[in-house]
Design a protein around this motif. Sequence first.
Motif, PDB file in Angstrom:
ATOM      1  N   PRO B   8       9.120   7.768  50.139  1.00 40.39           N
ATOM      2  CA  PRO B   8       8.637   7.714  51.515  1.00 40.39           C
ATOM      3  C   PRO B   8       8.788   6.296  52.088  1.00 40.39           C
ATOM      4  O   PRO B   8       9.100   5.372  51.354  1.00 40.39           O
ATOM      5  CB  PRO B   8       7.159   8.085  51.355  1.00 40.39           C
ATOM      6  N   LEU B   9       8.557   6.140  53.379  1.00 37.74           N
ATOM      7  CA  LEU B   9       8.627   4.810  53.975  1.00 37.74           C
ATOM      8  C   LEU B   9       7.397   3.995  53.611  1.00 37.74           C
ATOM      9  O   LEU B   9       7.465   2.765  53.501  1.00 37.74           O
ATOM     10  CB  LEU B   9       8.759   4.902  55.491  1.00 37.74           C
ATOM     11  N   SER B  10       6.275   4.682  53.454  1.00 40.77           N
ATOM     12  CA  SER B  10       5.072   3.968  53.027  1.00 40.77           C
ATOM     13  C   SER B  10       4.198   4.899  52.202  1.00 40.77           C
ATOM     14  O   SER B  10       4.293   6.125  52.311  1.00 40.77           O
ATOM     15  CB  SER B  10       4.302   3.422  54.227  1.00 40.77           C
ATOM     16  N   LEU B  11       3.366   4.278  51.383  1.00 44.56           N
ATOM     17  CA  LEU B  11       2.600   5.022  50.407  1.00 44.56           C
ATOM     18  C   LEU B  11       1.328   4.228  50.111  1.00 44.56           C
ATOM     19  O   LEU B  11       1.398   3.013  49.889  1.00 44.56           O
ATOM     20  CB  LEU B  11       3.451   5.134  49.143  1.00 44.56           C
ATOM     21  N   VAL B  12       0.191   4.928  50.110  1.00 44.25           N
ATOM     22  CA  VAL B  12      -1.078   4.284  49.748  1.00 44.25           C
ATOM     23  C   VAL B  12      -1.657   5.044  48.575  1.00 44.25           C
ATOM     24  O   VAL B  12      -1.817   6.267  48.645  1.00 44.25           O
ATOM     25  CB  VAL B  12      -2.074   4.292  50.929  1.00 44.25           C
ATOM     26  N   VAL B  13      -1.929   4.329  47.493  1.00 45.60           N
ATOM     27  CA  VAL B  13      -2.486   4.969  46.292  1.00 45.60           C
ATOM     28  C   VAL B  13      -3.655   4.133  45.797  1.00 45.60           C
ATOM     29  O   VAL B  13      -3.929   3.045  46.312  1.00 45.60           O
ATOM     30  CB  VAL B  13      -1.420   5.114  45.185  1.00 45.60           C
ATOM     31  N   HIS B  14      -4.331   4.654  44.774  1.00 41.87           N
ATOM     32  CA  HIS B  14      -5.408   3.893  44.140  1.00 41.87           C
ATOM     33  C   HIS B  14      -4.963   3.409  42.778  1.00 41.87           C
ATOM     34  O   HIS B  14      -4.074   4.015  42.141  1.00 41.87           O
ATOM     35  CB  HIS B  14      -6.677   4.755  44.021  1.00 41.87           C
ATOM     36  N   GLU B  15      -5.567   2.339  42.355  1.00 38.02           N
ATOM     37  CA  GLU B  15      -5.235   1.781  41.031  1.00 38.02           C
ATOM     38  C   GLU B  15      -5.299   2.884  39.977  1.00 38.02           C
ATOM     39  O   GLU B  15      -6.215   3.701  39.970  1.00 38.02           O
ATOM     40  CB  GLU B  15      -6.226   0.687  40.651  1.00 38.02           C
ATOM     41  N   GLY B  16      -4.312   2.851  39.096  1.00 37.86           N
ATOM     42  CA  GLY B  16      -4.276   3.839  38.027  1.00 37.86           C
ATOM     43  C   GLY B  16      -3.370   5.023  38.325  1.00 37.86           C
ATOM     44  O   GLY B  16      -2.949   5.731  37.403  1.00 37.86           O
ATOM     45  N   ASP B  17      -3.067   5.227  39.614  1.00 47.44           N
ATOM     46  CA  ASP B  17      -2.178   6.337  39.980  1.00 47.44           C
ATOM     47  C   ASP B  17      -0.753   6.044  39.520  1.00 47.44           C
ATOM     48  O   ASP B  17      -0.376   4.894  39.297  1.00 47.44           O
ATOM     49  CB  ASP B  17      -2.175   6.544  41.500  1.00 47.44           C
ATOM     50  N   THR B  18       0.049   7.107  39.444  1.00 55.46           N
ATOM     51  CA  THR B  18       1.486   6.981  39.173  1.00 55.46           C
ATOM     52  C   THR B  18       2.238   7.283  40.470  1.00 55.46           C
ATOM     53  O   THR B  18       1.869   8.224  41.180  1.00 55.46           O
ATOM     54  CB  THR B  18       1.917   7.956  38.074  1.00 55.46           C
ATOM     55  N   VAL B  19       3.230   6.492  40.776  1.00 58.11           N
ATOM     56  CA  VAL B  19       4.015   6.719  41.997  1.00 58.11           C
ATOM     57  C   VAL B  19       5.492   6.870  41.663  1.00 58.11           C
ATOM     58  O   VAL B  19       5.981   6.303  40.675  1.00 58.11           O
ATOM     59  CB  VAL B  19       3.845   5.580  43.031  1.00 58.11           C
ATOM     60  N   THR B  20       6.168   7.633  42.511  1.00 55.87           N
ATOM     61  CA  THR B  20       7.616   7.807  42.385  1.00 55.87           C
ATOM     62  C   THR B  20       8.242   7.481  43.727  1.00 55.87           C
ATOM     63  O   THR B  20       7.890   8.093  44.740  1.00 55.87           O
ATOM     64  CB  THR B  20       7.976   9.247  41.982  1.00 55.87           C
ATOM     65  N   LEU B  21       9.151   6.543  43.720  1.00 52.98           N
ATOM     66  CA  LEU B  21       9.866   6.150  44.930  1.00 52.98           C
ATOM     67  C   LEU B  21      11.292   6.666  44.836  1.00 52.98           C
ATOM     68  O   LEU B  21      11.902   6.626  43.767  1.00 52.98           O
ATOM     69  CB  LEU B  21       9.869   4.618  45.075  1.00 52.98           C
ATOM     70  N   ASN B  22      11.803   7.139  45.970  1.00 58.70           N
ATOM     71  CA  ASN B  22      13.113   7.783  45.984  1.00 58.70           C
ATOM     72  C   ASN B  22      14.150   6.981  46.759  1.00 58.70           C
ATOM     73  O   ASN B  22      13.812   6.320  47.743  1.00 58.70           O
ATOM     74  CB  ASN B  22      12.994   9.163  46.643  1.00 58.70           C
ATOM     75  N   CYS B  23      15.381   7.103  46.306  1.00 58.23           N
ATOM     76  CA  CYS B  23      16.483   6.419  46.985  1.00 58.23           C
ATOM     77  C   CYS B  23      17.712   7.321  46.907  1.00 58.23           C
ATOM     78  O   CYS B  23      18.156   7.662  45.814  1.00 58.23           O
ATOM     79  CB  CYS B  23      16.761   5.084  46.306  1.00 58.23           C
ATOM     80  N   SER B  24      18.247   7.707  48.053  1.00 56.42           N
ATOM     81  CA  SER B  24      19.492   8.476  48.054  1.00 56.42           C
ATOM     82  C   SER B  24      20.558   7.646  48.759  1.00 56.42           C
ATOM     83  O   SER B  24      20.237   6.808  49.608  1.00 56.42           O
ATOM     84  CB  SER B  24      19.312   9.832  48.722  1.00 56.42           C
ATOM     85  N   TYR B  25      21.810   7.894  48.417  1.00 55.39           N
ATOM     86  CA  TYR B  25      22.847   7.013  48.948  1.00 55.39           C
ATOM     87  C   TYR B  25      24.154   7.761  49.184  1.00 55.39           C
ATOM     88  O   TYR B  25      24.412   8.814  48.605  1.00 55.39           O
ATOM     89  CB  TYR B  25      23.098   5.833  47.998  1.00 55.39           C
ATOM     90  N   GLU B  26      24.947   7.185  50.079  1.00 57.77           N
ATOM     91  CA  GLU B  26      26.334   7.581  50.267  1.00 57.77           C
ATOM     92  C   GLU B  26      27.108   6.279  50.368  1.00 57.77           C
ATOM     93  O   GLU B  26      26.847   5.485  51.270  1.00 57.77           O
ATOM     94  CB  GLU B  26      26.528   8.345  51.592  1.00 57.77           C
ATOM     95  N   VAL B  27      28.002   6.056  49.451  1.00 59.28           N
ATOM     96  CA  VAL B  27      28.754   4.804  49.497  1.00 59.28           C
ATOM     97  C   VAL B  27      30.152   5.032  48.932  1.00 59.28           C
ATOM     98  O   VAL B  27      30.330   5.817  48.001  1.00 59.28           O
ATOM     99  CB  VAL B  27      28.021   3.678  48.732  1.00 59.28           C
ATOM    100  N   THR B  28      31.099   4.361  49.508  1.00 62.93           N
ATOM    101  CA  THR B  28      32.479   4.467  49.047  1.00 62.93           C
ATOM    102  C   THR B  28      32.645   3.634  47.775  1.00 62.93           C
ATOM    103  O   THR B  28      32.212   2.485  47.730  1.00 62.93           O
ATOM    104  CB  THR B  28      33.430   3.918  50.138  1.00 62.93           C
ATOM    105  N   ASN B  29      33.249   4.230  46.768  1.00 64.02           N
ATOM    106  CA  ASN B  29      33.515   3.507  45.513  1.00 64.02           C
ATOM    107  C   ASN B  29      32.262   2.855  44.953  1.00 64.02           C
ATOM    108  O   ASN B  29      32.194   1.639  44.763  1.00 64.02           O
ATOM    109  CB  ASN B  29      34.594   2.434  45.725  1.00 64.02           C
ATOM    110  N   PHE B  30      31.292   3.703  44.640  1.00 63.91           N
ATOM    111  CA  PHE B  30      30.015   3.251  44.084  1.00 63.91           C
ATOM    112  C   PHE B  30      30.252   2.417  42.832  1.00 63.91           C
ATOM    113  O   PHE B  30      31.046   2.770  41.958  1.00 63.91           O
ATOM    114  CB  PHE B  30      29.161   4.470  43.744  1.00 63.91           C
ATOM    115  N   ARG B  31      29.507   1.302  42.749  1.00 65.83           N
ATOM    116  CA  ARG B  31      29.594   0.491  41.533  1.00 65.83           C
ATOM    117  C   ARG B  31      28.235   0.417  40.840  1.00 65.83           C
ATOM    118  O   ARG B  31      28.140   0.545  39.630  1.00 65.83           O
ATOM    119  CB  ARG B  31      30.115  -0.899  41.863  1.00 65.83           C
ATOM    120  N   SER B  32      27.162   0.191  41.619  1.00 70.90           N
ATOM    121  CA  SER B  32      25.842   0.083  40.990  1.00 70.90           C
ATOM    122  C   SER B  32      24.747   0.275  42.029  1.00 70.90           C
ATOM    123  O   SER B  32      24.986   0.175  43.238  1.00 70.90           O
ATOM    124  CB  SER B  32      25.666  -1.276  40.310  1.00 70.90           C
TER     125      SER B  32
END
Lengths: 113, 110
Positions: B8-32
């Motif tokens: 998400p663009l922003s996320l509010v959690v409490h200490e001890g929680d687990t979070v997952t951040l996502n990243c999707s991409y489209e790029v020519t000749n992906f290297r890393s």
Amino acid sequence: DTAVSQTPKYLVTQMGNDKSIKCEQNLGHDTMYWYKQDSKKFLKIMFSYNNKELIINETVPNRFSPKSPDKAHLNLHINSLELGDSAVYFCASSQDVRASEQYFGPGTRLTVT
Amino acid sequence: EDKVVQSPLSLVVHEGDTVTLNCSYEVTNFRSLLWYKQEKKAPTFLFMLTSSGIEKKSGRLSSILDKKELFSILNITATQTGDSAIYLCAVAGNTGKLIFGQGTTLQVKP
């Protein structure tokens, strides 16, 4: 032990002025970059130099002119500053042009009034 | 056109929680794909991923890349207030420049 350093950290100036930001890296890297981070925190590349040679020049107004006197330094000169130039400017470096891992300087917050 | 989208663009959690951040991409000749953490100043490097399915781990942070589906996730377990930051995902093609996503702002409350 600063790896990538920039000066100044803060710059407040009026529209129409000319200003420069300096960047130095002591990592022995060949490639250096300038990025602009806008108010929405979006980082966008402006220029890249490899061993003093310009290799990336994004669509940036020609009021912005980078200069690399040697491979450890990449300075950014901005002429005729405009309100829209207000942003944080980051310098970065990488081992060479093929290396993806880039190390960033602390940023220069430019405010144009 | 090359692009990187984070959610998400922003996320509010409490200490001890687990979070997952996502990243999707489209790029020519992906290297890393790279993850950075940005607190008040410069983005600091977290991970670089080049191969699918191989998890990279550093303490409570881990990340994995899926080159078939063109995305990566960054996991933070047992979050602490010091994890509060903007997390940036960037992708490198063969030109050497990094294309950044818009970042995920994480706030961890005590």
